[in-house]
Design a protein around this motif. Structure first.
Motif, short mmCIF file in Angstrom:
data_model
loop_
_atom_site.label_atom_id
_atom_site.label_comp_id
_atom_site.label_asym_id
_atom_site.label_seq_id
_atom_site.Cartn_x
_atom_site.Cartn_y
_atom_site.Cartn_z
N PHE A 77 57.18 5.23 47.99
CA PHE A 77 57.88 3.94 47.91
C PHE A 77 57.52 3.18 46.64
CE2 PHE A 77 57.99 4.83 52.48
CZ PHE A 77 59.31 4.55 52.78
N CYS A 78 56.79 3.84 45.75
CA CYS A 78 56.42 3.19 44.49
C CYS A 78 57.48 3.49 43.42
CB CYS A 78 55.04 3.69 44.04
SG CYS A 78 54.51 3.06 42.44
N ALA A 79 57.98 4.74 43.45
CA ALA A 79 59.08 5.13 42.56
C ALA A 79 58.77 4.85 41.10
CB ALA A 79 60.38 4.44 42.98
N SER A 80 57.49 5.13 40.73
CA SER A 80 57.05 4.86 39.36
C SER A 80 57.23 3.38 39.00
CB SER A 80 57.77 5.76 38.35
OG SER A 80 57.25 5.56 37.06
N TRP A 81 57.11 2.51 40.01
CA TRP A 81 57.27 1.06 39.87
C TRP A 81 58.72 0.64 39.67
CZ3 TRP A 81 53.02 -1.18 41.55
CH2 TRP A 81 51.81 -0.47 41.42
N GLY A 82 59.63 1.48 40.15
CA GLY A 82 61.03 1.05 40.15
C GLY A 82 62.04 1.96 39.48
N PRO A 83 61.68 2.66 38.42
CA PRO A 83 62.71 3.42 37.69
C PRO A 83 63.45 4.48 38.51
CG PRO A 83 60.72 3.24 36.36
CD PRO A 83 60.39 2.65 37.72
N LEU A 84 62.79 5.09 39.50
CA LEU A 84 63.36 6.30 40.11
C LEU A 84 64.28 6.00 41.28
CD1 LEU A 84 60.16 8.49 39.83
CD2 LEU A 84 62.06 8.29 38.23
N ILE A 85 65.37 5.33 41.01
CA ILE A 85 66.30 4.95 42.07
C ILE A 85 66.99 6.17 42.68
CG2 ILE A 85 68.30 4.54 40.55
CD1 ILE A 85 68.82 1.97 42.34
N ASN A 86 66.96 7.29 41.99
CA ASN A 86 67.49 8.54 42.57
C ASN A 86 66.39 9.54 42.88
OD1 ASN A 86 70.45 8.07 42.58
ND2 ASN A 86 70.08 7.73 40.40
N GLY A 87 65.20 9.05 43.06
CA GLY A 87 64.08 9.91 43.43
C GLY A 87 63.52 10.69 42.25
N HIS A 88 62.56 11.55 42.58
CA HIS A 88 61.87 12.34 41.55
C HIS A 88 62.66 13.59 41.20
CE1 HIS A 88 58.07 10.07 41.84
NE2 HIS A 88 58.45 9.87 43.09
N ALA A 89 62.63 13.92 39.92
CA ALA A 89 63.18 15.18 39.42
C ALA A 89 64.58 15.46 39.96
CB ALA A 89 62.23 16.34 39.78
N HIS A 90 65.44 14.45 39.95
CA HIS A 90 66.83 14.67 40.39
C HIS A 90 67.44 15.74 39.48
CE1 HIS A 90 71.04 14.12 41.27
NE2 HIS A 90 70.70 13.39 42.33
#
Ligand SMILES: *Cc1c(COP(=O)(O)O)cnc(C)c1O
Length: 431
Positions: free
Chosen positions: A57-70
């Motif tokens: 739920f950290c998402a790199s502090w916000g950038p990853l709105i489509n999750g990791h390694a989309h």
């Protein structure tokens, strides 16, 4: 949970970096314990160096709105990188990302890409000062705008104050040009304009303050800022580094229907690579070098690999119902926790907007100022934090940080996570 490898890596890192980290919050100081060294991310999950799995739920502090390694983002990055990673000359990809943004955002006409949110805000402030010929800026206690000198300033005592520096190494002379007032307080802003007539170049605000809790503002307050800036010839600067492309493609400006003079972006815009941007009307942007006299440059600005990642990410965000679905998922998740806490009479509030949420151990219906956050409530957050971590849920390691939900968090994952949150609350309130 085995954390041996993270502990080893952390102790090594302390030989290389101050506090063992390259950005302070990563050191886990406010929750205690060993920071998890992350080895891998995919979709909604991350794995640490010991192989432990977390729903993120950290998402790199916000950038990853489509999750990791989309897949789309990774493909864009690798295809682009294979043709060279930087030229220091214009590329077509910069046009593509700008076109994607500007044709879907009526609030800015021209923009500049930079490499971080800090850089975006720093440049936007220079633009406001350069175009207005004024020196002072007005900011709000409880908003974060990156780590440039004039913004590392916190409120002093009194309603309208020159701030105190919040970092060693920031000269007092800089601080003198930054006026700091509380959020949610029309009188304080009015008093500042009265005290410094024709001196304030811009009012800068996170329209959705999300770096010190989630201090959701009244729309009337933001509208008031718009009006008072217009009346006093000051620019209104929305720092949308978090809220931009998060609460909707057009960010908080679009959500509230308020037109600021300058907007800054970061985080989501780069698809997980280092990108920031600032934008304004074509006329205001004509003050930027080489068209105008406000200098701003960057060796890696508009970097092709980062642009490609941004294009891939924002294209996903532009799909039909993207934000509606994200918001619905978030609402269902927070509702479960909220209802459980209410049923148990726990002192707890969850504030949310779009896919951002924040848990406050408080009974206040609204928390709109930094001052309204009780620092003692952070002890409860610590207990919750470690319970969640032990049970495979990763949040940013501070109770002042918000959580983010991505488009790839599934309803099942969120349901399971909300149950773990509830069990975590039982733990918190049992002690
Ligand atoms: C993260 C953030 C910044 C700073 O961005 P960096 O990329 O960390 O330099 C500035 N403003 C806001 C509102 C932010 O959330």
């Amino acid at each position: 949970m085995n954390t041996k490898r993270s502990e080893e890596l952390y102790s090594k890192a302390k030989n290389y970096f101050p506090g063992g980290v390259n950005s302070p919050v990563r050191a886990f100081r406010s929750v205690g314990g060993t920071p998890r060294f992350i080895a891998k991310g995919k979709g909604s999950k991350i794995w640490d160096a010991d192989g432990n799995e977390f729903l993120d739920f950290c998402a790199s502090w916000g950038p990853l709105i489509n999750g990791h390694a989309h897949e789309d983002v990774v493909n864009a990055i690798s295809t682009t990188a294979a043709n060279g990673t930087s030229f220091g000359a214009p590329t077509e990809l910069e046009n593509h990302l700008a076109e994607l943004i500007l044709s879907n955002n009526p609030y800015i006409e021209k923009m500049r890409f930079v490499s971080s949110g800090t850089e975006a805000v720093m440049s936007a402030i220079r633009l406001a000062r350069g175009a207005s010929g004024r020196k002072k800026i007005l900011k709000f206690e409880g908003c974060y705008h990156g780590h440039s000198d004039s913004l590392l300033v916190k409120a002093g005592s009194g309603l309208v104050t020159f701030g105190n520096t919040s970092s060693a190494g920031v000269p007092e002379e800089f601080v003198k040009e930054t006026v700091v007032v509380p959020l949610d307080n029309e009188a304080a802003v009015e008093a500042a304009f009265k005290e410094f007539p024709n001196e304030i170049a811009c009012v800068i605000i996170e329209p959705i303050p999300a770096n010190n809790g989630l201090l959701l503002q009244r729309k009337e307050f933001l509208t008031f800022l718009r009006d008072i800036c217009t009346r006093n010839g000051a620019y209104l600067l929305f720092d949308e580094v978090i809220s931009g492309f998060r609460v909707g493609f057009t960010g908080a400006a679009g959500l509230y229907g308020i037109r600021p003079d300058i907007i800054t972006y970061g985080k989501i815009i780069g698809g997980g690579l280092p990108v920031g941007a600032y934008g304004a009307s074509a006329q205001l942007m004509s003050n930027i070098s080489p068209e105008g006299g406000v200098y701003q440059a960057g060796t890696l600005s508009g970097n092709p690999v980062a642009m490609a990642a941004g294009i891939a990410q924002l294209s996903l965000c532009l799909q039909k119902d993207f934000y509606t679905n994200l918001e619905a998922k978030t609402k269902a998740f927070t509702a479960t926790i909220r209802n459980y806490a209410a049923q148990k009479n726990y002192t707890l509030r969850i504030f949310e907007t779009g896919s951002i949420f924040w848990i406050a151990f408080s009974n206040d219906e609204a928390i709109r100022t930094a001052e309204a956050i009780d620092p003692k409530s952070m002890e409860k957050f610590r207990v919750l934090y470690h319970y969640l971590l032990e049970n495979g849920i990763y949040l940013g390691p501070s109770g002042y940080e918000v959580g983010f939900i991505s488009s790839v968090h599934t309803e099942d994952e969120l349901k399971r996570a909300s149950e773990i949150f509830c069990a975590g609350l039982d733990r918190v309130f049992a002690s």
